[in-house]
Scaffold this motif. Structure first.
Motif, PDB file in Angstrom:
ATOM      1  N   SER A   1       0.745  -1.307  -0.057  1.00 58.55           N
ATOM      2  CA  SER A   1      -0.147   0.026  -0.017  1.00 58.55           C
ATOM      3  C   SER A   1       0.746   1.301  -0.065  1.00 58.55           C
TER       4      SER A   1
ATOM      5  N   ILE B   1      -3.425   5.040   5.402  1.00 61.64           N
ATOM      6  CA  ILE B   1      -3.086   3.737   4.516  1.00 61.64           C
ATOM      7  C   ILE B   1      -4.001   3.677   3.565  1.00 61.64           C
TER       8      ILE B   1
ATOM      9  N   LYS C   1      -5.093   1.171   0.878  1.00 63.84           N
ATOM     10  CA  LYS C   1      -5.200  -0.277   0.429  1.00 63.84           C
ATOM     11  C   LYS C   1      -5.221  -0.264  -0.884  1.00 63.84           C
ATOM     12  N   PRO C   2      -4.861  -1.384  -1.551  1.00 61.30           N
ATOM     13  CA  PRO C   2      -4.907  -1.616  -3.062  1.00 61.30           C
ATOM     14  C   PRO C   2      -6.515  -1.406  -3.527  1.00 61.30           C
ATOM     15  N   ASP C   3      -7.401  -1.903  -2.786  1.00 56.81           N
ATOM     16  CA  ASP C   3      -8.975  -1.739  -3.034  1.00 56.81           C
ATOM     17  C   ASP C   3      -9.283  -0.296  -2.995  1.00 56.81           C
TER      18      ASP C   3
ATOM     19  N   THR D   1      -9.592   1.608  -0.045  1.00 60.43           N
ATOM     20  CA  THR D   1      -9.944   1.828   1.281  1.00 60.43           C
ATOM     21  C   THR D   1      -8.790   2.462   1.879  1.00 60.43           C
TER      22      THR D   1
ATOM     23  N   GLU E   1      -7.282   3.490   5.842  1.00 58.20           N
ATOM     24  CA  GLU E   1      -7.347   2.882   7.144  1.00 58.20           C
ATOM     25  C   GLU E   1      -6.290   3.982   8.197  1.00 58.20           C
TER      26      GLU E   1
ATOM     27  N   GLN F   1       4.921  -6.255  -1.153  1.00 58.41           N
ATOM     28  CA  GLN F   1       4.377  -7.432  -0.195  1.00 58.41           C
ATOM     29  C   GLN F   1       5.524  -7.335   0.843  1.00 58.41           C
TER      30      GLN F   1
END
Length: 287
Positions: A14, A28, A30-32, A34, A36, A86
């Motif tokens: 991310s 953060i 995220k790849p989708d 979202t 956080e 990753q």
């Protein structure tokens, strides 16, 4: 390398934003898509940020790092963006607003507070894999979101870059077509289009602007009237309009123009003769 894995379980491929106002909160993305907000121990952040800053300094051959967590906390306007794959944090981008005096294409000094690229680094093992472009685009999108309520936009050409490396200049030219630089008297680099449709207005130096406008107006004056020309580009206060030297003086031999050492012949034309020549087209000797 082990230091860069400390946040791998938190970021996991991310991009995250670390703000000077909340230096322990990682926002953060995220790849989708979202978002956080995660609170991280200061010691962990300090190790990661300071290590990345040190590696950036080594890559740029700097004597001391310009990016540390402490420096970020001491600033009021800086933001740090982290990117990870990753397995580890692979790079960062530090930006912040600074009050600068930038010279435009008309030699006029402008007071402006642009968003500045202060430090940019991608780990050597992860370069040329798209991480730099991803974190740079993420930063631009974040800035656009902040200005959305003003119906304004942030473009790459609006940025000022502090002491860019050759790699960074190549990166900006490759992905954002930024190559035409406007020369400056400081260490910042700005590109053509810097002053176009800025989200933050520039304030031109009044003296420089009036001087440039008067010079332009006189350069468009009818034939036979005095003309002015501006000297080459220099900082504010360092250049003034100068009258064009009359042809009969400009084309005279060097020993008749008073140039060179004090042993050379003095200029044979007085100031009265030059002024009289400009107004009548003749010298007093021709009468």
């Amino acid at each position: 390398m082990d230091v860069l894995t400390l946040l791998s379980d938190v970021l996991v491929g991310s991009v995250a934003k670390l703000s000077a106002t909340q230096p322990r909160i990682l926002r953060i993305v995220k790849p989708d898509g979202t978002v956080e907000a995660v609170e991280v121990k200061r010691l962990v952040l300090e190790k990661v940020v300071n290590y990345l800053g040190l590696m950036s300094a080594v890559a740029q051959e700097l004597s001391t790092p310009i990016t540390t967590l402490e420096k970020l906390e001491d600033s009021n306007t800086q933001n740090l963006y982290l990117i990870a794959d990753q397995s580890m944090v692979v790079g960062f981008l530090k930006v912040g607003r600074k009050k600068l005096f930038i010279i435009d294409d008309y030699c006029v000094q402008n007071e402006v507070s642009p968003l500045c690229i202060l430090d940019f680094y991608v780990h050597e093992s992860r370069q040329r894999q798209g991480f730099g472009k991803k974190i740079f685009d993420f930063m631009l999108q974040q800035c656009k979101a902040l200005l959305l309520f003003q119906n304004e936009d942030v473009q790459p050409q609006h940025l000022a870059i502090d002491r860019p490396s050759i790699k960074l200049l190549s990166f900006l030219e490759k992905y954002y077509m930024l190559s035409a630089k406007i020369p400056q008297a400081n260490n910042f680099v700005v590109f053509d289009g810097f002053f176009d449709c800025r989200p933050d207005p520039a304030k031109p130096n009044t003296r420089d602007r009036l001087l440039w406008e008067s010079t332009s107006a006189m350069s468009r004056s009818p034939a036979g009237s005095p003309k002015l020309r501006a000297k080459p580009l220099m900082p504010s206060g360092g250049w003034t309009p100068a009258p064009v030297i009359p042809p009969h003086i400009q084309n005279a031999p060097l020993n008749k123009r008073g140039y060179g050492t004090s042993h050379g012949a003095r200029n044979q034309s007085s100031l009265a003769e030059i002024l009289h020549h400009d107004s009548t087209g003749e010298t007093l000797k021709q009468k």
